[in-house]
Design an enzyme around this catalytic site. Structure first.
Site, PDB file in Angstrom:
ATOM      1  N   HIS A   9      11.266  17.645  -1.437  1.00 11.69           N
ATOM      2  CA  HIS A   9      11.548  17.169  -2.793  1.00 11.69           C
ATOM      3  C   HIS A   9      11.835  15.663  -2.838  1.00 11.69           C
ATOM      4  O   HIS A   9      12.039  15.121  -3.930  1.00 11.69           O
ATOM      5  CB  HIS A   9      12.747  17.937  -3.353  1.00 11.69           C
ATOM      6  CG  HIS A   9      13.989  17.686  -2.552  1.00 11.69           C
ATOM      7  ND1 HIS A   9      14.132  18.132  -1.255  1.00 11.69           N
ATOM      8  CD2 HIS A   9      15.127  17.004  -2.840  1.00 11.69           C
ATOM      9  CE1 HIS A   9      15.307  17.738  -0.792  1.00 11.69           C
ATOM     10  NE2 HIS A   9      15.930  17.055  -1.740  1.00 11.69           N
ATOM     11  N   ASP A  61      22.417  18.741   4.194  1.00 12.16           N
ATOM     12  CA  ASP A  61      22.019  17.480   3.577  1.00 12.16           C
ATOM     13  C   ASP A  61      22.635  16.279   4.307  1.00 12.16           C
ATOM     14  O   ASP A  61      23.841  16.302   4.626  1.00 12.16           O
ATOM     15  CB  ASP A  61      22.534  17.514   2.124  1.00 12.16           C
ATOM     16  CG  ASP A  61      22.034  16.363   1.289  1.00 12.16           C
ATOM     17  OD1 ASP A  61      20.822  16.299   1.064  1.00 12.16           O
ATOM     18  OD2 ASP A  61      22.863  15.531   0.859  1.00 12.16           O
TER      19      ASP A  61
END
Ligand code: NOJ
Length: 540
Positions: free
Chosen positions: A316, A200
């Site tokens: 997402h 991330d």
């Protein structure tokens, strides 16, 4: 000969666990739910699952705020459920790719709980602090979720730095102890048999806030090389994909250097920003189609033999591609297949985001029905700044992250078969029409088309390593390119728009070499709305 990597012909499927499949009726997707759907994924043919975070977390940012890296949040299940998922997926030749959030933790992580106790606490320096007075911020850096990137702790007379929400304090990578603790945790997951990691916002870890540097800090690649040496390099078949919003092809060649010193590939987002005004995703602009071709072609060319691309339209954080650059009404099926064709014909590892293989679409909810922190903060911020309500809502409809986070549409039963309880976020009302049950056995469905593309990449080496050449670069409608290696040559030939286009098939490809098409009948010399074709031939 170089060792073959499983992702060179494999496709990855991203699961957003909260919205995939609930198994216990609490309205939230969970790990046992995923296990129950593994056969569906096996049928699709994917080789890996990227699982968005399932660690223990207060869920301020849906799990991207981790309070324990070595445990599973009870709402998703237990550590033994997770171990079972790894095993059950393994039985089906599917590897699990964990989402590693290493730029920040939750403010409820024991490290931060300790860190904020006092300046001389051993964990204080795990985070990024600056002395200051209340109301006088260290500088103007902003959080990606609106508001300042600094929050004051009066007891310490210090600010802590957070590039995301106030509940996501940034870790201090300058601190060797932080790095070692992270490596140990990663090795622990590797010992559990995971197949890889998605990292991330990894380009933010080497921040230097005093110099206003957030992404691509000076020590970034030094940190990543150390991380890779201490962990991933123990296993040459570990997939690692960095999320890098600020990557250029030059930087991506470092990240995905074939010598294995950093990651195996990165997500870069240059194509994804082509329908926004300036640097802000909420400021809408029509897609610059020629630029899209140029950008994707550039990445194909630059990384060929020198790095490795991740290929994706959706995730997402992004709106649904069929609603964004396709037509989610009368040409939903055709345009979903066309977009998949353009992507899966390229060099790199394709990612399918849950529901993309069904042609799931964006939603237009009322404000109370949304859940995402980024979206809700944006609404407040723009409202306070005097933006008209309709303009704010238009941005949310187009770009809000909840578009991708509505529950997976499995069948026509209540709540789309996602849950027997009340879903944490409303199901898209179009589930009665768009759902997996109606597509799995239908040879003309979007699902079946994706299945064919996934299989194509396994069967034909040209899609794994063939050189890429863009055709029709300046054409306003046609997205076409050739892939070629020593064995095969392929042509991807698509109409990106909904007008019928007069256009000849490029020379050297004949009707009998047609491999895949999203229409049953073809017309000579034209491409129908969103028509997509792949031609394929053996050489010599
Ligand atoms: C990127 C993730 O994909 C996103 O969902 C998250 O909010 C931020 N990083 C912060 O972790």
């Amino acid at each position: 000969m170089a060792e073959k990597k499983w992702w060179s012909d494999g496709v990855i499927y991203q699961i957003y666990p909260k919205s995939f499949q609930d198994s216990n009726g609490d309205g939230i997707g969970d790990i046992p739910g995923i296990i129950g759907r593994l056969d569906y994924l096996k049928d699709l043919g994917i080789k890996g699952i990227w699982l968005s975070p399932v660690y223990r977390s207060p869920q301020d940012d849906n799990g991207y705020d981790i309070s324990d890296y070595q445990d599973i949040d009870p709402m998703f299940g237990t550590l033994s459920d997770m171990e079972r998922l790894i095993q059950e997926a393994g039985k089906r030749d599917i590897r699990i790719i964990m989402d590693l959030v290493l730029n920040h933790t939750s403010d409820e992580h024991p490290w931060f709980q300790e860190a904020k106790k006092s300046k001389d606490n051993p964990y204080h320096d795990y985070y990024v602090w600056r002395d200051g007075e209340e109301g006088v911020l260290p500088n103007d850096l902003k959080s990606a979720f609106s508001g300042p990137a600094w929050t004051y702790v009066p007891e310490l007379k210090q600010y802590y730095f957070h590039q995301f929400s106030v509940k996501q304090p940034d870790l201090n990578w300058e601190n060797e102890k932080v790095r070692q603790a992270i490596y140990e945790m990663i090795r622990w997951w590797m010992d559990k048999g995971v197949g890889g990691f998605r990292l991330d916002v990894i380009d933010c870890i080497a921040k230097e806030p005093d110099r206003m540097i957030t992404g691509n800090g000076p020590r970034l690649h030094e940190f990543i090389r150390e991380l890779s040496r201490e962990t991933f390099q123990r296993d040459s078949q570990i997939l690692t994909v960095g999320e890098t919003w600020g990557a250029t092809p030059e930087i991506a060649k470092k990240y995905s250097n074939p010598d294995g010193s950093e990651f195996t590939m990165v997500f870069q987002f240059e194509h994804s920003g082509l329908d926004q005004e300036g640097g802000c995703k909420w400021d809408l602009a029509p897609l610059d189609f020629r630029k899209l071709k140029q950008v994707l072609a550039k990445w194909q060319k630059e990384l060929h033999g020198q790095g490795w691309n991740s290929l994706f339209w959706d995730n997402h954080d992004l709106p649904r591609i069929v609603s964004r650059w396709g037509n989610d009404k009368e040409y939903r099926v055709e345009s979903a297949k066309m977009l998949a064709t353009v992507l899966h014909g390229m060099e790199g590892t394709p990612y399918i985001y849950q529901g993309e293989e069904l042609g799931m679409t964006n939603v237009q909810y009322s404000l109370e029905e949304y859940r995402d922190i980024e979206l809700l903060n944006l609404y407040k911020e723009r409202k306070a700044a005097g933006y008209p309500e309709e303009e704010i809502m238009e941005s949310i409809y187009a770009k809000g992250r909840d578009n991708a986070r509505t529950p997976m549409q499995w069948d026509t039963s209540e709540h789309a078969g996602f849950t027997t309880g009340t879903p944490w976020i409303k199901v898209n009302p179009n589930y009665t029409k768009i759902n997996a049950a109606s597509q799995i056995a239908d040879p003309d469905s979007i699902f079946s088309y994706y299945k064919a593309l996934v299989q194509m990449r396994k069967d034909h080496t040209v899609f794994q390593n063939g050189e890429f050449t863009l055709l029709f670069a300046e054409d306003p409608d046609i997205f076409a390119y050739v892939r070629e290696n020593d064995e095969e040559k392929a042509l991807v030939f698509c109409n990106f728009h909904e007008t019928t286009r007069d256009v000849e098939v490029p020379e050297g490809f004949a009707e009998e070499e047609l491999f895949l098409c999203n229409y049953k009948e073809r017309d000579l010399g034209t491409l129908k709305p969103y028509e997509a074709r792949i031609y394929l031939k053996k050489k010599g």
